[in-house]
Write a protein that holds these residues in place. Structure first.
Motif, PDB file in Angstrom:
ATOM      1  N   ASP A  63       0.828  -1.216   0.000  1.00 59.42           N
ATOM      2  CA  ASP A  63       0.000   0.000   0.000  1.00 59.42           C
ATOM      3  C   ASP A  63       0.862   1.266   0.000  1.00 59.42           C
ATOM      4  N   LEU A  64       1.747   1.373  -0.976  1.00 62.70           N
ATOM      5  CA  LEU A  64       2.744   2.448  -0.986  1.00 62.70           C
ATOM      6  C   LEU A  64       2.322   3.698  -1.753  1.00 62.70           C
ATOM      7  N   MET A  65       1.147   3.702  -2.367  1.00 62.22           N
ATOM      8  CA  MET A  65       0.775   4.872  -3.161  1.00 62.22           C
ATOM      9  C   MET A  65       0.583   6.093  -2.263  1.00 62.22           C
ATOM     10  N   GLN A  66       1.209   7.195  -2.657  1.00 58.48           N
ATOM     11  CA  GLN A  66       1.032   8.483  -1.989  1.00 58.48           C
ATOM     12  C   GLN A  66       0.806   9.535  -3.059  1.00 58.48           C
ATOM     13  N   PRO A  67       0.023  10.561  -2.768  1.00 60.89           N
ATOM     14  CA  PRO A  67      -0.202  11.595  -3.780  1.00 60.89           C
ATOM     15  C   PRO A  67       1.079  12.348  -4.100  1.00 60.89           C
ATOM     16  N   ASP A  68       1.345  12.501  -5.403  1.00 60.74           N
ATOM     17  CA  ASP A  68       2.435  13.351  -5.900  1.00 60.74           C
ATOM     18  C   ASP A  68       3.799  12.974  -5.338  1.00 60.74           C
ATOM     19  N   GLN A  69       4.024  11.703  -5.030  1.00 60.99           N
ATOM     20  CA  GLN A  69       5.347  11.345  -4.525  1.00 60.99           C
ATOM     21  C   GLN A  69       6.361  11.338  -5.665  1.00 60.99           C
ATOM     22  N   THR A  70       7.596  11.696  -5.335  1.00 58.33           N
ATOM     23  CA  THR A  70       8.654  11.732  -6.335  1.00 58.33           C
ATOM     24  C   THR A  70       9.114  10.316  -6.648  1.00 58.33           C
ATOM     25  N   LEU A  71       9.769  10.164  -7.793  1.00 59.57           N
ATOM     26  CA  LEU A  71      10.260   8.845  -8.165  1.00 59.57           C
ATOM     27  C   LEU A  71      11.301   8.329  -7.185  1.00 59.57           C
ATOM     28  N   ASP A  72      12.143   9.225  -6.629  1.00 59.73           N
ATOM     29  CA  ASP A  72      13.157   8.731  -5.703  1.00 59.73           C
ATOM     30  C   ASP A  72      12.527   8.312  -4.376  1.00 59.73           C
ATOM     31  N   THR A  73      11.509   9.034  -3.904  1.00 61.20           N
ATOM     32  CA  THR A  73      10.795   8.608  -2.692  1.00 61.20           C
ATOM     33  C   THR A  73      10.116   7.264  -2.916  1.00 61.20           C
ATOM     34  N   LEU A  74       9.433   7.138  -4.040  1.00 63.22           N
ATOM     35  CA  LEU A  74       8.772   5.874  -4.362  1.00 63.22           C
ATOM     36  C   LEU A  74       9.788   4.738  -4.426  1.00 63.22           C
ATOM     37  N   THR A  75      10.914   4.978  -5.103  1.00 66.03           N
ATOM     38  CA  THR A  75      11.937   3.945  -5.256  1.00 66.03           C
ATOM     39  C   THR A  75      12.473   3.496  -3.900  1.00 66.03           C
ATOM     40  N   ALA A  76      12.758   4.454  -3.019  1.00 67.26           N
ATOM     41  CA  ALA A  76      13.278   4.106  -1.695  1.00 67.26           C
ATOM     42  C   ALA A  76      12.261   3.270  -0.918  1.00 67.26           C
ATOM     43  N   ASN A  77      10.999   3.672  -0.963  1.00 66.07           N
ATOM     44  CA  ASN A  77       9.966   2.937  -0.236  1.00 66.07           C
ATOM     45  C   ASN A  77       9.745   1.538  -0.816  1.00 66.07           C
ATOM     46  N   LEU A  78       9.818   1.437  -2.129  1.00 59.70           N
ATOM     47  CA  LEU A  78       9.669   0.130  -2.767  1.00 59.70           C
ATOM     48  C   LEU A  78      10.807  -0.811  -2.375  1.00 59.70           C
ATOM     49  N   LEU A  79      12.023  -0.327  -2.450  1.00 58.13           N
ATOM     50  CA  LEU A  79      13.179  -1.176  -2.143  1.00 58.13           C
ATOM     51  C   LEU A  79      13.124  -1.708  -0.717  1.00 58.13           C
ATOM     52  N   THR A  80      12.861  -0.824   0.225  1.00 56.19           N
ATOM     53  CA  THR A  80      12.856  -1.259   1.623  1.00 56.19           C
ATOM     54  C   THR A  80      11.630  -2.108   1.937  1.00 56.19           C
ATOM     55  N   GLY A  81      10.480  -1.743   1.382  1.00 56.98           N
ATOM     56  CA  GLY A  81       9.269  -2.511   1.647  1.00 56.98           C
ATOM     57  C   GLY A  81       9.339  -3.909   1.063  1.00 56.98           C
ATOM     58  N   ILE A  82       9.764  -4.012  -0.185  1.00 54.18           N
ATOM     59  CA  ILE A  82       9.880  -5.332  -0.817  1.00 54.18           C
ATOM     60  C   ILE A  82      10.976  -6.145  -0.131  1.00 54.18           C
ATOM     61  N   GLY A  83      12.062  -5.467   0.265  1.00 53.17           N
ATOM     62  CA  GLY A  83      13.140  -6.171   0.937  1.00 53.17           C
ATOM     63  C   GLY A  83      12.675  -6.884   2.190  1.00 53.17           C
ATOM     64  N   LYS A  84      11.823  -6.242   2.962  1.00 51.17           N
ATOM     65  CA  LYS A  84      11.298  -6.868   4.183  1.00 51.17           C
ATOM     66  C   LYS A  84      10.472  -8.110   3.851  1.00 51.17           C
ATOM     67  N   VAL A  85       9.687  -8.028   2.773  1.00 51.07           N
ATOM     68  CA  VAL A  85       8.881  -9.181   2.373  1.00 51.07           C
ATOM     69  C   VAL A  85       9.787 -10.336   1.940  1.00 51.07           C
ATOM     70  N   LEU A  86      10.831 -10.030   1.190  1.00 53.78           N
ATOM     71  CA  LEU A  86      11.745 -11.082   0.742  1.00 53.78           C
ATOM     72  C   LEU A  86      12.447 -11.742   1.918  1.00 53.78           C
ATOM     73  N   ASP A  87      12.828 -10.957   2.900  1.00 51.96           N
ATOM     74  CA  ASP A  87      13.475 -11.528   4.087  1.00 51.96           C
ATOM     75  C   ASP A  87      12.531 -12.459   4.841  1.00 51.96           C
ATOM     76  N   GLN A  88      11.241 -12.154   4.796  1.00 55.77           N
ATOM     77  CA  GLN A  88      10.252 -12.997   5.460  1.00 55.77           C
ATOM     78  C   GLN A  88       9.947 -14.252   4.656  1.00 55.77           C
ATOM     79  N   GLU A  89       9.768 -14.085   3.345  1.00 55.75           N
ATOM     80  CA  GLU A  89       9.302 -15.196   2.501  1.00 55.75           C
ATOM     81  C   GLU A  89      10.430 -16.123   2.052  1.00 55.75           C
ATOM     82  N   LYS A  90      11.620 -15.561   1.820  1.00 59.30           N
ATOM     83  CA  LYS A  90      12.775 -16.334   1.336  1.00 59.30           C
ATOM     84  C   LYS A  90      12.409 -17.205   0.116  1.00 59.30           C
TER      85      LYS A  90
END
Length: 375
Positions: A63-90
Motif C-alpha cells: 500500500d505504498l501509493m502516496q499523492p504526488d510522490q517523487t520517483l526517488d521517494t517511491l523507489t526508496a519505499n519500494l526497495l525497503t518494503g519489498i526487501g522486508k517481504v523477501l526476508d520474510q518469505e525467502k
C-alpha cells in the motif's frame, strides 16, 4: 511442500496485474510450486479492480501509493518494503513484469539477496532512455541481471542477446497480455453484465464509428498532451465518428483534456475503466489512438488498428507487422492518419487483418514450464 519451488510474484500497477494474473493462476494450479503474491499498490484503485476481477488475493500488500510522490521517494519505499517481504518469505524465485518502478525495485531487492529473478516481458527496447521515461532504464536494469528472460517476441529476444545477455537464459514465450485478454473476453461473453457500463454510450453513439483513446505518457506532458487534445477535437468535428476517452487521473492529462474537449457532443470523457470495460471499449472501437504500451498489444488481438501517439515504441513488432503505426504527437499527423483509416477501406483492412505478433494465449504456461525446468 517437499520438492516444490517457492515463487514470489511482485507487481504494483494495473498493467502489471493484467499481464501477471494469468501466470499467478497457472502457478497456483501447479503442484510444483508454492506461489505467493506481493503487491506494492503503486496504483491503488486501478490495481484493486484487476485483483478483484481476476480473483488474485495478495499475500502481502505494501500500500505504498502516496499523492504526488517523487520517483526517488517511491523507489526508496519500494526497495525497503519489498526487501522486508523477501526476508520474510525467502523465495526461490522472484517474478516481475515489464518496466515499472515496482518491477525494477522488486528485481533489485531480490538481486541484493542473491535470489534469481524471472523477468516477464523482457527485452523491450525503444533505444532512447528518455522515451518512455523512466521505463526504458527500468527494464534495462532488470535485464542486466535477471536469471530468466521471458521475451514476448523474437525481436525482444534479439535485443537482449545484443546486450550480451546469455542466450541460454532468453526464451520467447509470447506476451501474457493475450492470455489475459482471451480470459476476460470469454468471461464477458459468458456474463455480459461484467462490461455493461458502456451501454449508454453505445446507444448514444449508435451509427458512428467509435475511436477509443488512451493517453498518459509522462514524456507527452505539456505540449505533446495539448497537441493530442487538439487532434482529438479536430477528429471529433466529423459527424460520422465519436470518441470515448477514459481520462487518466493524472492532472497533467486531465486538466488539458477537460479544457479542450469537455462539452463536445460526440466526445465522451469518462473515468478510467476497469479491465472488463476497457476490453469492451477496444471491442467497440473502430480504431485506437494511444500512447500506451499495452494497447499496442491488445487491440490487434481484437482486429483493431492502433495509431501510436509517441515518437518511439519499444514494441516495433506491431509496426513491422502492420497492426500499429507511429504517428507522434503532431496534431496534423494524428488527424491525417486517423482520417486515412476512416476514409480508405483498403488501408484500414490492411491493419485490421494483419497478424498480431504478440502471442497466442499460452504464454503463462510456457513461463511456468521454464521455471519448473530450473527447479
Amino acid at each position: 511442500m517437499q520438492g516444490t519451488q517457492r515463487i514470489l510474484t511482485i507487481f504494483g500497477t494495473r498493467p502489471e496485474a493484467i499481464k501477471l494474473f494469468p501466470l499467478v493462476h497457472a502457478l497456483a494450479g501447479d503442484s510444483r510450486f508454492v506461489s505467493g503474491v506481493c503487491v506494492t499498490a503503486q496504483h491503488r484503485g486501478m490495481l484493486d479492480q484487476v485483483l478483484q476481477i481476476s480473483g488474485v488475493v495478495p499475500d502481502h500488500d505494501l500500500d505504498l501509493m502516496q499523492p504526488d510522490q517523487t520517483l526517488d521517494t517511491l523507489t526508496a519505499n519500494l526497495l525497503t518494503g519489498i526487501g522486508k517481504v523477501l526476508d520474510q518469505e525467502k523465495p526461490d524465485w522472484v517474478v516481475v513484469q515489464g518496466d515499472t518502478a515496482t518491477a525494477m525495485c522488486g528485481a533489485l531487492a531480490a538481486y541484493y539477496r542473491k535470489i534469481p529473478v524471472a523477468h516477464v516481458e523482457a527485452g523491450l527496447r525503444s533505444g532512447n532512455i528518455h522515451h518512455p521515461w523512466p521505463e526504458e532504464v527500468n527494464r534495462k536494469i532488470i535485464g542486466s541481471f535477471a536469471a530468466l528472460h521471458c521475451a514476448p517476441t523474437e525481436t525482444s529476444a534479439r535485443a537482449l542477446i545484443a546486450e550480451n545477455v546469455d542466450p541460454a537464459t532468453v526464451h520467447v514465450t509470447g506476451n501474457t497480455v493475450i492470455d489475459a485478454l482471451q480470459w476476460i473476453t470469454a468471461r464477458i461473453a459468458a456474463d455480459p453484465v461484467l462490461a455493461s457500463g458502456l451501454a449508454d454510450l453505445e446507444t448514444r453513439f449508435a451509427g458512428r464509428r467509435i475511436i477509443g483513446v488512451t493517453s498518459h505518457r509522462r514524456e507527452n506532458f505539456g505540449e505533446g498532451m495539448r497537441a493530442i487534445a487538439e487532434a482529438i477535437r479536430r477528429i471529433a468535428a466529423r459527424p460520422d465518428v465519436a470518441v470515448i476517452y477514459p481520462v487518466h487521473l493524472n492532472p497533467n492529462v486531465r486538466s488539458v483534456m477537460q479544457e479542450q474537449l469537455a462539452g463536445l457532443d460526440n466526445v465522451a470523457l469518462i473515468e478510467p475503466l476497469d479491465y472488463p470495460h476497457f476490453a469492451r471499449l477496444i471491442g467497440l472501437s473502430y480504431l485506437m489512438l494511444t500512447d500506451s504500451g499495452g494497447v499496442q498489444e491488445e487491440a490487434p488481438a481484437l482486429g483493431k488498428p492502433v495509431l501510436v501517439m509517441r515518437e518511439t515504441t519499444e514494441r516495433p513488432e506491431g509496426v513491422e507487422a502492420g497492426t500499429a503505426r507511429l504517428v507522434g504527437t503532431d496534431a496534423d499527423r494524428i488527424v491525417a492518419e486517423t482520417f486515412r483509416l476512416l476514409d480508405d477501406e483498403a488501408a484500414y483492412a490492411a491493419m485490421a487483418r494483419a497478424h498480431n505478433p504478440f502471442g497466442d494465449g499460452h504464454s503463462a504456461q510456457r513461463i511456468v514450464d521454464l521455471l519448473a525446468a530450473r527447479g
